[in-house]
Write a protein that holds these residues in place. Structure first.
Motif, PDB file in Angstrom:
ATOM      1  N   ASN A  10       0.843  -1.055  -0.023  1.00  0.00           N
ATOM      2  CA  ASN A  10       0.002   0.014  -0.089  1.00  0.00           C
ATOM      3  C   ASN A  10       0.895   1.190  -0.137  1.00  0.00           C
TER       4      ASN A  10
ATOM      5  N   ASN B 295      -3.444   3.710  -1.873  1.00  0.00           N
ATOM      6  CA  ASN B 295      -3.348   2.826  -3.071  1.00  0.00           C
ATOM      7  C   ASN B 295      -2.854   1.593  -2.736  1.00  0.00           C
TER       8      ASN B 295
ATOM      9  N   ALA C  84      -1.757   6.593  -9.588  1.00  0.00           N
ATOM     10  CA  ALA C  84      -2.328   6.603  -8.453  1.00  0.00           C
ATOM     11  C   ALA C  84      -3.669   7.408  -8.335  1.00  0.00           C
ATOM     12  N   SER C  85      -4.511   6.980  -7.496  1.00  0.00           N
ATOM     13  CA  SER C  85      -5.439   8.094  -7.122  1.00  0.00           C
ATOM     14  C   SER C  85      -5.355   8.602  -5.684  1.00  0.00           C
TER      15      SER C  85
END
Length: 264
Positions: A136, A169, A164-165
């Motif tokens: 993560n 993530n 990525a957001s």
């Protein structure tokens, strides 16, 4: 990953991630805990040798002193005090090692309850278990992130470019290399990088996740085993025991069934 369709920036970003992953693999090969243990043993051995050398010098000095000018009682007493101090230090270090060993044994028993739990760690060691590995990282919306995975020999086996957001993530690896071949479970080194608008690369902080399969004693810290990967206990940031809660629910369900049967 094929590099033919990559832009220059993407290629440079992937190269930076791969270089860091290779470096992590090289450094993880040398265990700091074992070197610390060797250093501690060498220090005690040196002290013991000094103790023996001091005793030899003192007895030799007494044997060869000038009869017409023998050693004064003050000097002799001072040397005996030094001799006793060195002897006491050797014994203290030995007793301290025994106490540490006893404490580690107790800690090992207590930490064994963590086996089977899911753990998250701040580590560059990525545990591949049952052909699955997860990490993560935090990112911003639209940010390009490169992830590179290396085996213990320093060979890049997997790399990936992701968008990525915003926020946390999750990247999951199915244990296959860039050619689609399935790799064996074990410990791999991983790096996560990003690039700014000026083309400068930087590390992205991340955590790895795995199932604890064992606990072992290190020199400076307890260590958890996640399959073939070994991670210091101090690097764990979260441990969740889902297996115990499910077994609790199962036990509660069995009790309800038995009660209703008795009632009928």
């Amino acid at each position: 990953m094929s590099t033919t369709s990559l832009t220059t920036n993407e290629y440079n970003l992937l190269s930076a991630a791969e270089s860091t992953a290779k470096s992590s693999a090289a450094t993880s090969g040398s265990s700091s805990s074992s070197s610390s243990s060797t250093s501690s043993t060498a220090a005690l051995s040196s002290l013991a040798n000094n103790y023996t050398t001091f005793l030899t010098l003192l007895t030799t000095q007494l044997q060869h002193q000038d009869p017409s000018s023998p050693m004064s009682s003050d000097s002799f007493t001072s040397e005996l005090v030094q001799f006793a101090g060195v002897e006491q230090q050797v014994q203290t270090n030995s007793k301290l090692s025994s106490l540490i060993s006893l404490n580690e044994s107790g800690q090992l028993s207590a930490d064994s309850a963590l086996v089977g739990s899911q753990a998250t760690a701040n580590s560059t060691t990525l545990p591949l278990q049952n052909s699955s590995a997860t990490l993560n990282y935090k990112g911003s919306s639209g940010q390009t992130v490169a992830i590179a995975v290396s085996n213990s020999a320093g060979t890049i086996v997997k790399d990936d470019l992701v968008t990525a957001s915003s926020g946390t993530n999750t990247w999951t690896w199915d244990g296959t290399d860039n050619n689609g071949n399935k790799l064996s479970d074990g410990a791999y080194s991983v790096a996560v990088k990003t690039m700014d608008s000026s083309g400068n690369t930087s590390d992205v902080s991340f955590t790895v996740t795995g199932t604890i399969t064992g606990i072992q004693t290190g020199t400076n810290d307890m260590e958890v085993q996640m399959g073939g990967a070994t991670i210091p206990m101090s690097q764990l940031v979260n441990v969740s025991s889902t297996s115990k809660s499910s077994s609790s629910s199962s036990s509660s369900s069995d009790t309800d069934t038995d009660t209703s049967s008795t009632g009928s």
